[in-house]
Scaffold this active site. Structure first.
Site, PDB file in Angstrom:
ATOM      1  N   SER A 145       0.844  -1.202   0.000  1.00 19.56           N
ATOM      2  CA  SER A 145       0.000   0.000   0.000  1.00 19.56           C
ATOM      3  C   SER A 145       0.873   1.243   0.000  1.00 19.56           C
ATOM      4  O   SER A 145       2.013   1.199   0.498  1.00 19.56           O
ATOM      5  CB  SER A 145      -0.866   0.026   1.270  1.00 19.56           C
ATOM      6  OG  SER A 145      -1.518   1.272   1.420  1.00 19.56           O
ATOM      7  N   TYR A 172      -2.471  -0.316  10.372  1.00 18.76           N
ATOM      8  CA  TYR A 172      -2.436  -0.742   8.965  1.00 18.76           C
ATOM      9  C   TYR A 172      -1.128  -0.270   8.330  1.00 18.76           C
ATOM     10  O   TYR A 172      -0.437  -1.043   7.653  1.00 18.76           O
ATOM     11  CB  TYR A 172      -3.650  -0.140   8.239  1.00 18.76           C
ATOM     12  CG  TYR A 172      -3.749  -0.430   6.758  1.00 18.76           C
ATOM     13  CD1 TYR A 172      -4.298  -1.631   6.303  1.00 18.76           C
ATOM     14  CD2 TYR A 172      -3.338   0.506   5.805  1.00 18.76           C
ATOM     15  CE1 TYR A 172      -4.414  -1.895   4.943  1.00 18.76           C
ATOM     16  CE2 TYR A 172      -3.453   0.252   4.444  1.00 18.76           C
ATOM     17  CZ  TYR A 172      -3.997  -0.955   4.019  1.00 18.76           C
ATOM     18  OH  TYR A 172      -4.106  -1.206   2.666  1.00 18.76           O
TER      19      TYR A 172
HETATM   20  P1  NAP Z   1     -11.076  -5.990  -0.223  1.00 14.88           P
HETATM   21  O1  NAP Z   1     -12.096  -5.505  -1.171  1.00 14.88           O
HETATM   22  O2  NAP Z   1     -11.399  -5.931   1.235  1.00 14.88           O
HETATM   23  O3  NAP Z   1     -10.654  -7.493  -0.602  1.00 14.88           O
HETATM   24  C1  NAP Z   1      -9.720  -8.169   0.192  1.00 14.88           C
HETATM   25  C2  NAP Z   1      -9.963  -9.655   0.049  1.00 14.88           C
HETATM   26  O4  NAP Z   1      -9.029 -10.344   0.899  1.00 14.88           O
HETATM   27  C3  NAP Z   1     -11.365 -10.045   0.518  1.00 14.88           C
HETATM   28  O5  NAP Z   1     -11.965 -10.929  -0.421  1.00 14.88           O
HETATM   29  C4  NAP Z   1     -11.093 -10.742   1.848  1.00 14.88           C
HETATM   30  O6  NAP Z   1     -12.031 -11.750   2.164  1.00 14.88           O
HETATM   31  C5  NAP Z   1      -9.744 -11.361   1.592  1.00 14.88           C
HETATM   32  N1  NAP Z   1      -9.097 -11.730   2.838  1.00 14.88           N
HETATM   33  C6  NAP Z   1      -9.038 -11.010   3.991  1.00 14.88           C
HETATM   34  N2  NAP Z   1      -8.430 -11.710   4.944  1.00 14.88           N
HETATM   35  C7  NAP Z   1      -8.098 -12.910   4.394  1.00 14.88           C
HETATM   36  C8  NAP Z   1      -7.469 -14.064   4.901  1.00 14.88           C
HETATM   37  N3  NAP Z   1      -7.073 -14.119   6.175  1.00 14.88           N
HETATM   38  N4  NAP Z   1      -7.277 -15.121   4.072  1.00 14.88           N
HETATM   39  C9  NAP Z   1      -7.678 -15.071   2.791  1.00 14.88           C
HETATM   40  N5  NAP Z   1      -8.310 -13.993   2.249  1.00 14.88           N
HETATM   41  C10 NAP Z   1      -8.524 -12.928   3.060  1.00 14.88           C
HETATM   42  O7  NAP Z   1      -9.714  -5.200  -0.394  1.00 14.88           O
HETATM   43  P2  NAP Z   1      -9.048  -4.493  -1.697  1.00 14.88           P
HETATM   44  O8  NAP Z   1      -9.332  -3.048  -1.603  1.00 14.88           O
HETATM   45  O9  NAP Z   1      -9.363  -5.249  -2.920  1.00 14.88           O
HETATM   46  O10 NAP Z   1      -7.518  -4.676  -1.286  1.00 14.88           O
HETATM   47  C11 NAP Z   1      -6.685  -5.711  -1.799  1.00 14.88           C
HETATM   48  C12 NAP Z   1      -5.267  -5.470  -1.282  1.00 14.88           C
HETATM   49  O11 NAP Z   1      -4.850  -4.176  -1.706  1.00 14.88           O
HETATM   50  C13 NAP Z   1      -5.157  -5.469   0.243  1.00 14.88           C
HETATM   51  O12 NAP Z   1      -3.931  -6.033   0.623  1.00 14.88           O
HETATM   52  C14 NAP Z   1      -5.200  -3.998   0.585  1.00 14.88           C
HETATM   53  O13 NAP Z   1      -4.577  -3.709   1.824  1.00 14.88           O
HETATM   54  C15 NAP Z   1      -4.437  -3.423  -0.585  1.00 14.88           C
HETATM   55  N6  NAP Z   1      -4.694  -2.000  -0.835  1.00 14.88           N
HETATM   56  C16 NAP Z   1      -5.938  -1.563  -1.178  1.00 14.88           C
HETATM   57  C17 NAP Z   1      -6.136  -0.196  -1.415  1.00 14.88           C
HETATM   58  C18 NAP Z   1      -7.476   0.375  -1.811  1.00 14.88           C
HETATM   59  O14 NAP Z   1      -7.564   1.616  -1.932  1.00 14.88           O
HETATM   60  N7  NAP Z   1      -8.512  -0.425  -2.033  1.00 14.88           N
HETATM   61  C19 NAP Z   1      -5.069   0.691  -1.284  1.00 14.88           C
HETATM   62  C20 NAP Z   1      -3.827   0.203  -0.928  1.00 14.88           C
HETATM   63  C21 NAP Z   1      -3.644  -1.148  -0.709  1.00 14.88           C
HETATM   64  P3  NAP Z   1     -13.246 -11.445   3.202  1.00 14.88           P
HETATM   65  O15 NAP Z   1     -13.803 -10.133   2.836  1.00 14.88           O
HETATM   66  O16 NAP Z   1     -14.174 -12.578   2.997  1.00 14.88           O
HETATM   67  O17 NAP Z   1     -12.627 -11.385   4.549  1.00 14.88           O
END
Ligand code: NAP
Length: 256
Positions: free
Chosen positions: A147, A160
């Site tokens: 991130s 985080y």
């Molecule tokens: P998201 O919509 O919350 O999706 C994350 C996925 O990871 C969900 O399907 C979740 O499943 C799954 N997950 C969580 N804990 C898990 C575990 N213990 N084992 C297996 N799967 C698990 O998040 P996103 O926004 O797509 O983010 C994806 C990645 O990008 C993350 O690492 C996040 O920190 C990073 N990121 C996102 C942003 C942003 O702006 N969106 C910015 C910077 C970094 P459940 O929901 O069923 O728990």
């Protein structure tokens, strides 16, 4: 030639889903992980099948380190030898607030998913990569989705930020360890991306992007991150490893 094979964690939705689909569009067979075998994971597997690629639903909790070995063995038995790991699963904080008030539970959850699970899945995959002969048909790489908060402070989400900074350093450590074998490790740092994780705050993110927080005055989409990850996984950034790839609309470009 056999298809390249990728494992994407947290693939049910958001950035992980977009990465899994873009990998399939580019000829990868995909093992799609999420914490549970829900309808979203099934739908993803069907969508990949419909694109003519093999897909394997691989539900496991990435924080349960004992599941890593069996999951990787299942990929090898079902799809074949892995060429790409995309460590994408991540969680946000339990409650935004003052670092002085962060709970141990929220700190531990961020560290367990964002840092510890990512580190040990890198380790398990790295051991397998190194045990394979060095004549792979497809470039082998690990992409860790960390991130912008590995670098930029967000005071109300301090635990985080700390977990993502740990994951960013782990990426460099594994890049240094695996470089001799030609295995690339990248740290992809998304900025403000419109996903279920950011849904509660996306209005304010859009306003801040428009107000100049990012050089591009808009928030990113999961497909933006997916395109970058697949460029890395397909070797389109040759002779690179160990670096941060920011997918943030220029948010972290220093200005004054
Ligand atoms: P998201 O919509 O919350 O999706 C994350 C996925 O990871 C969900 O399907 C979740 O499943 C799954 N997950 C969580 N804990 C898990 C575990 N213990 N084992 C297996 N799967 C698990 O998040 P996103 O926004 O797509 O983010 C994806 C990645 O990008 C993350 O690492 C996040 O920190 C990073 N990121 C996102 C942003 C942003 O702006 N969106 C910015 C910077 C970094 P459940 O929901 O069923 O728990």
């Amino acid at each position: 030639m056999p298809q390249p094979i990728a494992l994407v964690t947290g693939a049910s939705r958001g950035i992980g889903r977009a990465i899994a689909l873009e990998l399939a569009r580019n000829g990868f067979d995909v093992a799609a992980n999420d914490i549970s075998q829900g309808a979203d994971l099934q739908k993803l597997v069907q969508d990949i099948d419909a694109m003519g690629q093999n897909a394997l639903a691989l539900p496991f909790d990435v924080t349960d380190l004992g599941t890593h070995g069996p999951a990787l063995a299942r990929i090898e038995e079902t799809l074949g030898q892995l060429s790409t790991l995309v460590n994408n699963a991540g969680v946000g904080v339990m409650e935004r607030g003052d670092p002085l008030d962060v709970s141990e539970a929220s700190f531990d959850r961020c560290m367990a998913v964002n840092a510890k699970a990512q580190f040990f899945l890198c380790q398990a995959v790295a051991r397998r990569f190194l045990a394979q002969p060095n004549d792979q048909e497809h470039p082998r790489c690990i992409v860790n989705v960390t991130s912008s908060n590995a670098t930029a402070v967000a005071v109300p989400r301090s635990e985080y930020c700390a977990s993502k900074a740990a994951a960013a350093m782990a990426s460099k450590c594994f890049a240094a360890r695996l470089g001799h074998a030609g295995i690339a490790v990248y740290d992809v740092q998304p900025g403000l991306i419109e996903t279920p994780m950011t849904a509660p705050v996306i209005g304010s993110y859009k306003a801040r992007a428009e107000d100049g927080l990012c050089l591009f005055p808009w928030v990113g989409q999961p497909e933006d991150v997916a395109t970058v990850v697949v460029s890395l996984a397909t070797g389109r950034l040759p002779y690179t490893t160990g670096h941060v790839i920011s997918v943030d609309g220029g948010m972290l470009v220093p200005r004054f």
